[in-house]
Design a protein around this motif. Sequence first.
Motif, PDB file in Angstrom:
ATOM      1  N   VAL A 233       0.494  -0.860   0.167  1.00  0.00           N
ATOM      2  CA  VAL A 233      -0.060  -0.099   0.002  1.00  0.00           C
ATOM      3  C   VAL A 233       0.710   1.256   0.033  1.00  0.00           C
ATOM      4  CG1 VAL A 233      -2.170   1.040   1.153  1.00  0.00           C
ATOM      5  CG2 VAL A 233      -1.864  -0.986   1.660  1.00  0.00           C
ATOM      6  N   PRO A 234       0.633   2.343  -1.653  1.00  0.00           N
ATOM      7  CA  PRO A 234       1.825   3.412  -0.842  1.00  0.00           C
ATOM      8  C   PRO A 234       1.629   4.505   0.377  1.00  0.00           C
ATOM      9  CG  PRO A 234       0.299   3.493  -3.428  1.00  0.00           C
ATOM     10  CD  PRO A 234      -0.076   2.097  -1.994  1.00  0.00           C
ATOM     11  N   VAL A 235       0.334   3.909   0.168  1.00  0.00           N
ATOM     12  CA  VAL A 235       0.053   5.806   1.066  1.00  0.00           C
ATOM     13  C   VAL A 235      -0.861   5.494   1.635  1.00  0.00           C
ATOM     14  CG1 VAL A 235       1.263   7.560  -0.427  1.00  0.00           C
ATOM     15  CG2 VAL A 235      -1.419   6.865  -0.838  1.00  0.00           C
ATOM     16  N   ASP A 236      -1.177   6.378   2.904  1.00  0.00           N
ATOM     17  CA  ASP A 236      -2.747   5.946   3.722  1.00  0.00           C
ATOM     18  C   ASP A 236      -3.482   6.024   2.768  1.00  0.00           C
ATOM     19  OD1 ASP A 236      -1.148   4.688   5.406  1.00  0.00           O
ATOM     20  OD2 ASP A 236      -1.069   7.277   6.930  1.00  0.00           O
ATOM     21  N   SER A 237      -5.182   5.260   3.210  1.00  0.00           N
ATOM     22  CA  SER A 237      -5.780   5.276   1.873  1.00  0.00           C
ATOM     23  C   SER A 237      -6.662   4.828   2.621  1.00  0.00           C
ATOM     24  CB  SER A 237      -5.424   4.841   0.519  1.00  0.00           C
ATOM     25  OG  SER A 237      -5.148   3.649   0.342  1.00  0.00           O
ATOM     26  N   VAL A 238      -8.592   4.898   1.567  1.00  0.00           N
ATOM     27  CA  VAL A 238      -9.442   4.247   2.344  1.00  0.00           C
ATOM     28  C   VAL A 238      -9.920   3.255   1.207  1.00  0.00           C
ATOM     29  CG1 VAL A 238     -11.603   4.696   3.143  1.00  0.00           C
ATOM     30  CG2 VAL A 238      -9.933   5.444   4.168  1.00  0.00           C
ATOM     31  N   VAL A 239     -10.756   2.125   0.806  1.00  0.00           N
ATOM     32  CA  VAL A 239     -10.604   0.706   0.520  1.00  0.00           C
ATOM     33  C   VAL A 239     -12.028   1.442  -0.025  1.00  0.00           C
ATOM     34  CG1 VAL A 239     -11.662  -1.355   0.331  1.00  0.00           C
ATOM     35  CG2 VAL A 239      -9.517  -1.209   1.735  1.00  0.00           C
ATOM     36  N   THR A 240     -12.497   1.220  -1.691  1.00  0.00           N
ATOM     37  CA  THR A 240     -13.495   1.838  -2.401  1.00  0.00           C
ATOM     38  C   THR A 240     -13.842   0.882  -3.050  1.00  0.00           C
ATOM     39  OG1 THR A 240     -12.126   2.655  -4.370  1.00  0.00           O
ATOM     40  CG2 THR A 240     -13.342   4.985  -2.240  1.00  0.00           C
ATOM     41  N   LYS A 241     -13.539  -0.098  -3.446  1.00  0.00           N
ATOM     42  CA  LYS A 241     -13.458  -0.908  -3.743  1.00  0.00           C
ATOM     43  C   LYS A 241     -12.976  -1.668  -4.390  1.00  0.00           C
ATOM     44  CE  LYS A 241     -14.625  -2.203  -9.168  1.00  0.00           C
ATOM     45  NZ  LYS A 241     -14.302  -2.021 -10.566  1.00  0.00           N
ATOM     46  N   GLY A 242     -13.696  -3.377  -3.381  1.00  0.00           N
ATOM     47  CA  GLY A 242     -12.578  -4.681  -3.509  1.00  0.00           C
ATOM     48  C   GLY A 242     -12.560  -4.732  -1.914  1.00  0.00           C
ATOM     49  N   SER A 243     -11.971  -6.776  -1.664  1.00  0.00           N
ATOM     50  CA  SER A 243     -11.778  -6.538  -0.261  1.00  0.00           C
ATOM     51  C   SER A 243     -10.514  -7.845  -0.286  1.00  0.00           C
ATOM     52  CB  SER A 243     -12.633  -7.512   0.181  1.00  0.00           C
ATOM     53  OG  SER A 243     -13.261  -8.398  -0.242  1.00  0.00           O
ATOM     54  N   SER A 244     -10.205  -8.076   1.018  1.00  0.00           N
ATOM     55  CA  SER A 244      -8.037  -8.472   0.561  1.00  0.00           C
ATOM     56  C   SER A 244      -8.487  -8.925   1.973  1.00  0.00           C
ATOM     57  CB  SER A 244      -7.379  -7.471   0.115  1.00  0.00           C
ATOM     58  OG  SER A 244      -6.495  -8.499  -0.269  1.00  0.00           O
ATOM     59  N   SER A 245      -7.572  -9.830   2.607  1.00  0.00           N
ATOM     60  CA  SER A 245      -6.762  -9.204   3.405  1.00  0.00           C
ATOM     61  C   SER A 245      -5.184  -8.784   3.612  1.00  0.00           C
ATOM     62  CB  SER A 245      -6.401 -10.552   4.033  1.00  0.00           C
ATOM     63  OG  SER A 245      -5.533 -11.222   3.390  1.00  0.00           O
ATOM     64  N   GLY A 253       5.109  -5.690  13.124  1.00  0.00           N
ATOM     65  CA  GLY A 253       5.525  -7.057  13.992  1.00  0.00           C
ATOM     66  C   GLY A 253       4.791  -8.098  13.786  1.00  0.00           C
ATOM     67  N   GLU A 254       3.274  -7.997  13.984  1.00  0.00           N
ATOM     68  CA  GLU A 254       3.169  -8.920  13.944  1.00  0.00           C
ATOM     69  C   GLU A 254       2.683  -9.482  12.494  1.00  0.00           C
ATOM     70  OE1 GLU A 254       1.276 -10.848  16.711  1.00  0.00           O
ATOM     71  OE2 GLU A 254       2.175  -9.239  17.154  1.00  0.00           O
ATOM     72  N   SER A 255       2.508 -11.110  12.738  1.00  0.00           N
ATOM     73  CA  SER A 255       2.300 -11.537  11.479  1.00  0.00           C
ATOM     74  C   SER A 255       0.477 -12.078  10.935  1.00  0.00           C
ATOM     75  CB  SER A 255       2.856 -13.294  11.204  1.00  0.00           C
ATOM     76  OG  SER A 255       2.129 -13.986  11.908  1.00  0.00           O
ATOM     77  N   ILE A 256      -0.596 -11.500  11.613  1.00  0.00           N
ATOM     78  CA  ILE A 256      -1.690 -12.233  12.093  1.00  0.00           C
ATOM     79  C   ILE A 256      -2.975 -11.669  10.367  1.00  0.00           C
ATOM     80  CG2 ILE A 256      -3.793 -12.195  12.234  1.00  0.00           C
ATOM     81  CD1 ILE A 256      -2.544 -12.962  14.991  1.00  0.00           C
ATOM     82  N   PRO A 257      -2.946 -11.924   9.376  1.00  0.00           N
ATOM     83  CA  PRO A 257      -3.612 -10.972   8.452  1.00  0.00           C
ATOM     84  C   PRO A 257      -4.857  -9.987   9.208  1.00  0.00           C
ATOM     85  CG  PRO A 257      -3.925 -13.282   8.155  1.00  0.00           C
ATOM     86  CD  PRO A 257      -3.196 -13.739   8.935  1.00  0.00           C
ATOM     87  N   VAL A 258      -4.808  -9.272   8.098  1.00  0.00           N
ATOM     88  CA  VAL A 258      -6.011  -8.128   8.675  1.00  0.00           C
ATOM     89  C   VAL A 258      -7.294  -7.805   7.497  1.00  0.00           C
ATOM     90  CG1 VAL A 258      -6.535  -5.892   9.309  1.00  0.00           C
ATOM     91  CG2 VAL A 258      -5.104  -6.907  10.433  1.00  0.00           C
ATOM     92  N   TYR A 259      -8.111  -8.747   7.619  1.00  0.00           N
ATOM     93  CA  TYR A 259      -8.872  -8.047   6.404  1.00  0.00           C
ATOM     94  C   TYR A 259      -9.540  -7.190   6.382  1.00  0.00           C
ATOM     95  CZ  TYR A 259     -13.671  -9.322   3.881  1.00  0.00           C
ATOM     96  OH  TYR A 259     -14.192  -9.370   3.383  1.00  0.00           O
ATOM     97  N   VAL A 260      -9.641  -6.280   5.343  1.00  0.00           N
ATOM     98  CA  VAL A 260      -9.973  -5.489   4.828  1.00  0.00           C
ATOM     99  C   VAL A 260     -11.161  -4.929   4.244  1.00  0.00           C
ATOM    100  CG1 VAL A 260      -8.554  -3.795   5.309  1.00  0.00           C
ATOM    101  CG2 VAL A 260      -8.751  -4.755   3.275  1.00  0.00           C
ATOM    102  N   ASP A 261     -12.141  -3.920   4.145  1.00  0.00           N
ATOM    103  CA  ASP A 261     -13.563  -4.337   3.212  1.00  0.00           C
ATOM    104  C   ASP A 261     -13.585  -2.779   2.847  1.00  0.00           C
ATOM    105  OD1 ASP A 261     -15.575  -4.761   1.421  1.00  0.00           O
ATOM    106  OD2 ASP A 261     -16.965  -6.424   3.210  1.00  0.00           O
TER     107      ASP A 261
END
Length: 698
Positions: A233-245, A253-261
Amino acid sequence: MVVFLRGLNCANCAGKIEREIKSLPKIKFANLNFINKTLLIEAADGEMEEVLLEAQNIVKRIEPDVGFEVLEEDYDIDEVEEEKDNSSKFEIAKMIVSAALLLISIFLKNRNIVASIVIGIISYIIVGYKILYTALRNILKGEVFDENFLMSIASLGAIFIGEITEGIEVMLLYSVGEYLQDLAVDKSTRSIKSLVKMKPTFGNLVTGDTVRKVNPKVLQVGDIIKILPGEKVPVDSVVTKGSSSLDTSSITGESIPVYVDIGDELVSGSINSEGVLEARVEKSFKDSTVSQILEMVQNASSRKSKTENFITVFAKYYTPIVVVLAAVIAVLPPLITGAAFKDWIYTALTFLVISCPCAIVLSVPLTYFAAIGVGSRHGILIKGSNYVDTMSQVDTIIFDKTGTLTKGEFKVTNIIGKNNNEELIIKIAKKLEEHSNHPIAKSIKEYYTKEVDLNIENITEVPGRGISGKLNNQKVLLGNERLLVENGIKPEKVNSIGTVLYLAVGKEYMGSIEINDSIKDDTVKSLKELRELGVKKLLMLTGDREEVAKDIANKLELDGFKAGLLPQDKVNNFEDIKNRAEGKVAFVGDGTNDAPVLRLSDVGISMGEFGSDAAIESSDVTIMGEEMNKVPLFMKISKKTKTIAIENIVFSLGVKIIVMILGVIGYANMSMAVFADVGVALLAVLNAMRVMLIKENI
């Protein structure tokens, strides 16, 4: 202003440059980071141009071959770091040829003395001509006590008293040691920097139906970007389309994936693991989280630890003292005892070889630099090596409760209406908390998801109490019991270990909302680890009710707590605890609400504010995430760093002193002295790198 000193390889010379620049009359602040080869300068208003010229003259006088490059304000150290060249291959070839000629010289010593001397001198010139030339040039500029001068005098002195082989060996061993030392420092520095290799190198800018790859620095707020799987992710931003982890390990430092929508925030530096995302830019590259982290790591050396400051002062006096001792040893014993001058001059020459404090000057800053790098790898952002030093002395840690010891994930568990008006109560509460990001406000909004059509005006936060507003020209109060009592309203008290919000409209008590929080999964273990690391007191200061605070304190076996505190009460209580503490005092809390206490503490640690500007600004150490286990990890890093720094000081000085004593009594030769100089420096650098082996589990 930041200046890049290209080609600076002498740690002792770096110390001299910094000391002289600091003494300039128009300098407000100066710091030289030998690891990054950057010089940070602050000058009086309107004097920067003159100060830069004077600083450049100092650099050119002490290290004539070092470049002096003024960097742009948004410089990137990775883009300006050392250019690679083929000089190392030439150095290796030079040392091999010199060593071969030295062996031939030794072989011919008892066969053809003239040929042996000639070949030996050629060997000496091949390996030492650069050192001899630099020494002569520096002498003409008034720089006498540098390592080139000292090594030249020591080796030439040995040759003039007839110890030709030893003189050559000194120069050869010194050159080999310097080469290996530079190699070790370079590899170590690159290893440390690799810990914070989180910087995005490009962004995919969406313009209409086209997508083009651009430098993240050109992205502007409001731009739409596309992030493909595997990209950062190049800059701080907000998701407008799609979903992912997202893989946020480079930040937290934490390897647990973070889900975003859609609607979720993306923190720069995170890696998109799965789906294609489109996002709206919320911050420019300069203001984004990843830039703030990298800037903090790069500038951390400007706040030096006490150990580093001691070494800076020590190095200033060490070399002249040893050189004076060498002069005394060369002259005084022969005059008193009548012994041969040759033997004592030889002993004095060993002192000259040992007189450079490079091992300490180099290894101690490298140790702290490694600590800052290791912390960054684990999502612990440290603003300066002085905080690493201070944390190692902390014996009292004070915690905020909400979001620090507890999860801060509040849930509405009960609503009590005086006249069966529970829905009206939650509606009013939601409207009052509509624009708040406080965890309690979020829990109310999550509990009641319907739209609220009430018109509440003049919504104002009442510090330490709650919130107020106006509904149909009647005053509305939502908060703790004290808020209502102070406004002449008597609530019906609810006995609960959770947080209770009481609601009143006008002078009428309406009812209450019960909200509960829970202790973080890793809090108990983390507090136990802190005690094992030597923390004597674990305390809690909170604005929550006495019953809630007492329940948490008992469950966590804290040494004490204070509840029902306003922000100013927290400050007063903290100052009282700090004044009575034996050692240093750290505070761990929220980067926004606890800013006054964070600034007062010896080490202020903010956590639970993922990527928050306020958290990074107000604290000395920022934990990027909400894991309590990062606090004992930071303490472990601090204690290990301090131990290794002291080990290097004791080891380096110890070996030098032992070799000096052995030299005086006739048991140390110049080869041992070379080991006490460059050999010890190399071992100290390698020892400094042990900081990088620190793991999260204690």
